[in-house]
Design a protein around this motif. Sequence first.
Motif, PDB file in Angstrom:
ATOM      1  N   CYS B 146       0.833  -1.206   0.000  1.00 43.28           N
ATOM      2  CA  CYS B 146       0.000   0.000   0.000  1.00 43.28           C
ATOM      3  C   CYS B 146       0.869   1.258   0.000  1.00 43.28           C
ATOM      4  O   CYS B 146       1.838   1.352   0.746  1.00 43.28           O
ATOM      5  CB  CYS B 146      -0.878  -0.037   1.240  1.00 43.28           C
ATOM      6  SG  CYS B 146      -1.765   1.484   1.529  1.00 43.28           S
ATOM      7  N   ILE B 147       0.526   2.211  -0.849  1.00 40.66           N
ATOM      8  CA  ILE B 147       1.275   3.471  -0.861  1.00 40.66           C
ATOM      9  C   ILE B 147       0.481   4.590  -0.180  1.00 40.66           C
ATOM     10  O   ILE B 147       0.821   5.765  -0.297  1.00 40.66           O
ATOM     11  CB  ILE B 147       1.656   3.884  -2.298  1.00 40.66           C
ATOM     12  CG1 ILE B 147       0.399   3.995  -3.161  1.00 40.66           C
ATOM     13  CG2 ILE B 147       2.662   2.910  -2.902  1.00 40.66           C
ATOM     14  CD1 ILE B 147       0.637   4.733  -4.467  1.00 40.66           C
ATOM     15  N   LEU B 148      -0.595   4.225   0.491  1.00 40.77           N
ATOM     16  CA  LEU B 148      -1.378   5.148   1.324  1.00 40.77           C
ATOM     17  C   LEU B 148      -1.955   6.323   0.540  1.00 40.77           C
ATOM     18  O   LEU B 148      -2.026   7.440   1.047  1.00 40.77           O
ATOM     19  CB  LEU B 148      -0.527   5.636   2.503  1.00 40.77           C
ATOM     20  CG  LEU B 148      -0.189   4.533   3.512  1.00 40.77           C
ATOM     21  CD1 LEU B 148       0.953   4.958   4.425  1.00 40.77           C
ATOM     22  CD2 LEU B 148      -1.401   4.153   4.353  1.00 40.77           C
ATOM     23  N   CYS B 149      -2.379   6.048  -0.687  1.00 35.89           N
ATOM     24  CA  CYS B 149      -3.001   7.111  -1.471  1.00 35.89           C
ATOM     25  C   CYS B 149      -4.390   7.426  -0.930  1.00 35.89           C
ATOM     26  O   CYS B 149      -4.920   8.506  -1.166  1.00 35.89           O
ATOM     27  CB  CYS B 149      -3.104   6.705  -2.936  1.00 35.89           C
ATOM     28  SG  CYS B 149      -4.299   5.375  -3.201  1.00 35.89           S
ATOM     29  N   GLY B 150      -4.989   6.478  -0.228  1.00 34.28           N
ATOM     30  CA  GLY B 150      -6.289   6.721   0.390  1.00 34.28           C
ATOM     31  C   GLY B 150      -7.474   6.608  -0.561  1.00 34.28           C
ATOM     32  O   GLY B 150      -8.601   6.915  -0.174  1.00 34.28           O
ATOM     33  N   CYS B 152      -8.917   3.935  -1.678  1.00 32.80           N
ATOM     34  CA  CYS B 152      -9.858   2.909  -1.193  1.00 32.80           C
ATOM     35  C   CYS B 152     -10.679   3.460  -0.039  1.00 32.80           C
ATOM     36  O   CYS B 152     -11.884   3.242   0.038  1.00 32.80           O
ATOM     37  CB  CYS B 152      -9.097   1.659  -0.761  1.00 32.80           C
ATOM     38  SG  CYS B 152      -7.879   1.937   0.519  1.00 32.80           S
ATOM     39  N   CYS B 199      -7.393   0.894  -6.451  1.00 38.76           N
ATOM     40  CA  CYS B 199      -6.030   0.791  -5.920  1.00 38.76           C
ATOM     41  C   CYS B 199      -5.014   0.868  -7.063  1.00 38.76           C
ATOM     42  O   CYS B 199      -5.061   0.079  -7.998  1.00 38.76           O
ATOM     43  CB  CYS B 199      -5.855  -0.505  -5.134  1.00 38.76           C
ATOM     44  SG  CYS B 199      -4.213  -0.644  -4.417  1.00 38.76           S
ATOM     45  N   VAL B 201      -1.881   0.263  -7.009  1.00 32.85           N
ATOM     46  CA  VAL B 201      -0.791  -0.711  -6.899  1.00 32.85           C
ATOM     47  C   VAL B 201      -1.367  -2.083  -6.557  1.00 32.85           C
ATOM     48  O   VAL B 201      -2.578  -2.269  -6.597  1.00 32.85           O
ATOM     49  CB  VAL B 201       0.250  -0.262  -5.837  1.00 32.85           C
ATOM     50  CG1 VAL B 201       0.952   0.996  -6.272  1.00 32.85           C
ATOM     51  CG2 VAL B 201      -0.419  -0.061  -4.478  1.00 32.85           C
ATOM     52  N   ALA B 203      -1.919  -3.686  -3.829  1.00 32.40           N
ATOM     53  CA  ALA B 203      -2.243  -3.934  -2.426  1.00 32.40           C
ATOM     54  C   ALA B 203      -3.566  -4.661  -2.251  1.00 32.40           C
ATOM     55  O   ALA B 203      -3.782  -5.329  -1.254  1.00 32.40           O
ATOM     56  CB  ALA B 203      -2.262  -2.613  -1.659  1.00 32.40           C
TER      57      ALA B 203
HETATM   58  S1  SF4 Z   1      -6.059   2.230  -2.769  1.00 28.39           S
HETATM   59 FE1  SF4 Z   1      -4.421   0.743  -2.532  1.00 28.39          FE
HETATM   60  S2  SF4 Z   1      -2.545   1.968  -2.318  1.00 28.39           S
HETATM   61 FE2  SF4 Z   1      -4.264   3.349  -2.025  1.00 28.39          FE
HETATM   62  S3  SF4 Z   1      -4.551   3.394   0.189  1.00 28.39           S
HETATM   63 FE3  SF4 Z   1      -5.916   1.809  -0.597  1.00 28.39          FE
HETATM   64  S4  SF4 Z   1      -4.767  -0.104  -0.494  1.00 28.39           S
HETATM   65 FE4  SF4 Z   1      -3.318   1.595  -0.267  1.00 28.39          FE
END
Ligand code: SF4
Lengths: 594, 345
Positions: B146-150, B152, B199, B201, B203
């Motif tokens: 996860c790159i924590l783009c938020g 999701c 997402c 990436v 994750a």
């Molecule tokens: S969409 Fe994917 S990369 Fe972005 S916060 Fe959620 S799990 Fe992480």
Amino acid sequence: MYERHILICAGTGCISSGTISVKDALENELKKHNLQDKVRIILSGCHGFCEKGPIFIVYPEDIFYCEVQAEDVPELVEEYLIKGNVVERLLYKDPTTDMAITSHDEIPFYSRQKRQVLRNCGVIDPESIDEYIIRGGYVGLENALKMDRMGIINEVKSSGLRGRGGAGFPTGMKWEFAYRSPGDKKYVVCNADEGDPGAFMDRSVLEGDPHAVLEGLIIAGLAIGSDEAYIYVRAEYPLAIQRLKTAITQAEEYGVLGENILNSGANFKINIKEGAGAFVCGEETALLASIEGERGMPRPRPPFPAVKGLWEKPTCINNVETLANIPLILRKGAAWYSTVGTESSKGTKIFALTGKVNNTGLCEVPMGISLREIVFDIGGGIRDGKKYKAVQIGGPSGGCIPEDLLDLPVDFDSLTAAGAMMGSGGMVVMDEDTCMVDLARYFLSFTQSESCGKCTPCREGTKRMLEILQRITKGKGEPEDIPRLEQLAAAVKDSSLCGLGQTAPNPVLTTLRYFRDEYEAHIFDRRCPAGVCKELLSYYIDSELCTGCRACVRVCPTDAISGERKEPHTIDETKCISCGACFDRCRFDAVKTK
Amino acid sequence: MISLTINGQKVEVEPGTTILQAAEKLGVFIPSFCYDPDLTLVGACRMCVVEVERARNLIASCCTPAGEGMVVHTDTERVHEARRANLNLLLANHPLDCLTCEKTGNCRLQDYCYLYGISETDFSGERKDYGFDDSNPFFIRDMNKCILCGLCVRTCHEINGVGAVGFMNRGFDTKVSAAFDDPLEDSPCVFCGMCVDVCPVGALVPKQSVGKGRPWELATVKTVCPYCGTGCGLELSVKDNEIVGVKGDTSSPVNRGQTCVKGRFGLGFLQSPERLTSPLIRKNGELVESSWEEALNLVAQKLRRTRSTELAGLASARATNEENYLFQKLLRTLGTNNIDHCARL
Ligand code: SF4
Ligand SMILES: Cc1cc2nc3c(=O)[nH]c(=O)nc-3n(C[C@H](O)[C@H](O)[C@H](O)COP(=O)(O)O)c2cc1C
Ligand code: SF4
Ligand code: SF4
Ligand code: FES
């Protein structure tokens, strides 16, 4: 009629060093001598000299006793109140001359200050609105009620007041934006999050003079056309919260707050919101999110809070100290106010002076005073006759200022130009025994753990900077680490979302700018010039002092120490891991570092 | 209209348009991870930063409105430096198992590293080390990627309205999780799978796709979900006549890319060997396969012999509105109002 008033400081600092038991002891002693009707005890707000607490001042003579404990009270009553002999051992002693000083005005820590915002702190009973009013309180509000909105705003604008929360944004201009922003409902928010480690001026003002902040808030509300305010204060400040609640109730009873303020038709309500104490929640947009019940994470600006703030309504956010300046400006006028300070920074600023100086505590000084005066006059110079090295200004977001900039005038712009910043006014003085790499590491570990984790450069970048600094202080630095740090610091500063990330590299950048040689010594010579970084010290045993007691042999985890009983021992450098266990253990100071 | 200059080209846009949208209008590409025009703009990933003349810092173009007279540069050395540092930092905290990662070929982290020539990270040090969450039958959550783009989190809150996931902890320890870091299975998640779609990436990975083929090997087939009368548009990924992935069709006016658990993860029956592909007629107590013609004749024959007072019809929730409409029309013509629907059961 009371013959005497005794002020015992009841700020958080003095309370933790014993105010309550001193007060109880004094009440008992006074009763014992039947003096309870002649001497009145007042629990005051903070005097700023917490290090010397509990502080105990006798009026009208103004005798300043410090570090008073309950067991000292019988002597004070017997000797001083009854017999009139000053108890010299409880007076303040000048650290340089060792002379005892009786009056609080003569103590250099106070005599060089200009206590405008702190004028009431330590002087009045913070739980009494009457005492606030006697000292000119709520006159500013009365004046404001006679003016129109732009009138108030213009007064604040021409005073030159700039925000004390860190960024130094002109307060009048901020008010004008919020005033001109269309909206059926507007909010005023007081930022009392005070997250800089070591800073406690906002807490002291809230504890010592809560009405000044309320008055400032009400005036801000009148100016922008708002009828509701929030004070966002961290839950770790229970005394401040309690004093604020008392003050709000009193202000409502006196009609300066609530419905129809002083018969003007204006209404104003103040809510208190307790924060959980995250540094990032001091950032204004994170603070608003937190009041709204969301996770305290900053939001992009624009839109600025003045346009879309709390619950998307125009909102004006000001710091505690900023607001505490407002009643003064409205009471005495912008022209009076702007006589103090420099061209671009008017008025005074409160600093929390800590570290290796003789006098630590809160000091309020005119803008433009030199750092030298703060450190050497007010602070009384460096402890134990050591050499000054630097002062870190502005907390973890600030930077350090070296000796050759000591004559720098302290104002918003010159501090920023030097790579530091005013911040909230934390000031940590460091002496020659401080390692600047280790200092940068300390601040980075703070910002990394306080980063909200939202944006990549701050969340990941502070972590990698911290790891590089940790590596350097452990003697594992690589030559590429300096350019790596510089590149990373530039990117984090340039591309982070909020002020936390944008300023987090400052301690690294300023230490690199002014103390690069220390970094190089760590990396290239595997040496910590200040002798702080444990892993970089090498230990040896002074054969003159060693008694051969074998104490060190038993604690060494790597069996690096050898020698016959009662003969001088030696350390095998190839085995030594520089843990320092032998150094701590030796009773004869025979283990030395180099 | 607001007029601004991007990389030397003038462009006019409506007030409120972001710099990124203005750049799109000129065909100027700006990379982004956390940006989605359907969601709240958060400015979190900082990939989209650009240089705006007279601004002190770099500006996130995805969430900053274009201003009158703004002069924007999207491809200066300073911008590239920041983007490279950003990618470098993300890589330093990301498993580099692209060879086996499901997302390879369709991963924005990979794409941008390719674009900016980042083959490995400059930073050694700690990496996230979380366990997998594959508590549910539908998708795997690997928060190490996860790159924590938020995206999701916002999709779940703002599109679905469930709010099953959010951020926990601070700083380096920040993580997307269900409440109390419980497995998703124990959260209010309804497994709509919309988070999986957004997402950028690897994750969030649908279990049905694991090991079933690379993006470039898959054909995309647009269809309508067979489950209910709503008629959501779906995009199937197909390989060798097998469905190996399902996404909501963003171009469908019905659902605009949204789905529920059934359409997204419930199409497995299509490939079941037990699936009925022709009508069955009970002959001598045994169900026997027959042709449609024979089956329909049989039904018609029986209907003719049945009195309308003895007739009732049961329709299927899986049929479309139009089919169900025709069905009730038919039964009413046959003289009965006794019509019901399986969704009531
Ligand atoms: S969409 Fe994917 S990369 Fe972005 S916060 Fe959620 S799990 Fe992480
Ligand atoms: C990480 C961070 C922490 C902050 N903490 C505080 C704080 O504790 N108190 C404060 O008044 N301002 C703080 N600020 C500044 C506020 O965002 C805001 O600028 C200030 O409250 C405005 O008030 P002023 O104009 O009166 O200074 C902080 C800013 C950042 C970026
Ligand atoms: S700079 Fe740091 S604190 Fe600010 S939004 Fe980014 S991660 Fe959060
Ligand atoms: S599957 Fe749907 S409900 Fe579950 S976390 Fe993802 S978006 Fe939310
Ligand atoms: S795309 Fe703009 S900050 Fe993420």
